[in-house]
Motif scaffolding. Sequence first.
Motif: not given
Length: 325
Positions: A222-226
């Motif tokens: 999710r961090n990479v997506a954000a």
Amino acid sequence: MRAMTIPEPGGPEALLWAEVPDPEPGPGEVVVAVRASAVNRADLLQRQGHYPPPPGAPAYPGLECSGVVAALGPGVTGWEVGQEVCALLAGGGYAERVAVPAGQLLPVPAGVDLVDAAALPEVACTVWSNVVRLARLGKGETLLVHGGGSGIGTFAIQLGTALGATVVVTARSAKHERLRELGAAHAIDYREQNFVEEVRRITDGRGADVILDIMGASYLGRNVAALADGGRLVVIGLQGGRKAELDLAALLAKRASVAATALRSRPADDKAEIVRGVREQVWPLVEAGAIRPVVDRRMPMPDAPEAHRLVESNDHLGKILLTLG
């Protein structure tokens, strides 16, 4: 002297306030008579037997302290007996005295109470070294901070805001008002909201330029997506686990980067360099009032077991300090 020992790993009750030998300053070291220390997540892990101190460090918990210089070791210059200081430690803050390399000492910032100064060294060094030195947060960028109500989080909010960034935090909704008062432009309840969707909405689809993460594995995808294009994710904690799958194609598409760092195990020379950077770049902001220590409460040092229970509950905001005298 007395210190908070851990005869056997376990719950908060494993902490025992006991008599131990006095520290002696070695070459380049200073002994500090401790006035206060602060409770950090690493202390809880050490108490549980999961995070032993580095070789040569005191066996007692405590990654920072404030107090008065009590003795100087051979070769120490620039510090005087009786001077009020705070210090970044590899361990030993839960004690009446601690020996610390002189390069890890900081003067108490003007306008900050000596006890409250114990809330600053570890968070200041952690946040500055990761958000500024490593991730190069710039004016006008967006900083996403996970665990906004923690000591790290409350400091990162203030530093990011002082640097001209837009700060977004994840935290329980009960803490949102306080975090906005510290400078957070947006607060996300991680239990009720999708932080990836919220960050995209807040940034008009761009994403966060820098993410400071304490969760690790459970937040990695999710961090990479954000992240925004060219974004920088810095992982400094593993509260959500150690292992996760990383989509390298997603990183490549965004020309993004992921770094993972620890402060406690760094060599003394590296810590001294970080401390110098904090003194030069962060202490003026503290003395100007742009950053202040956020202290949830003070407790007597022998009450460290109860302080650990409070930190484990995650109901506090900022630092819990353990005091002497």
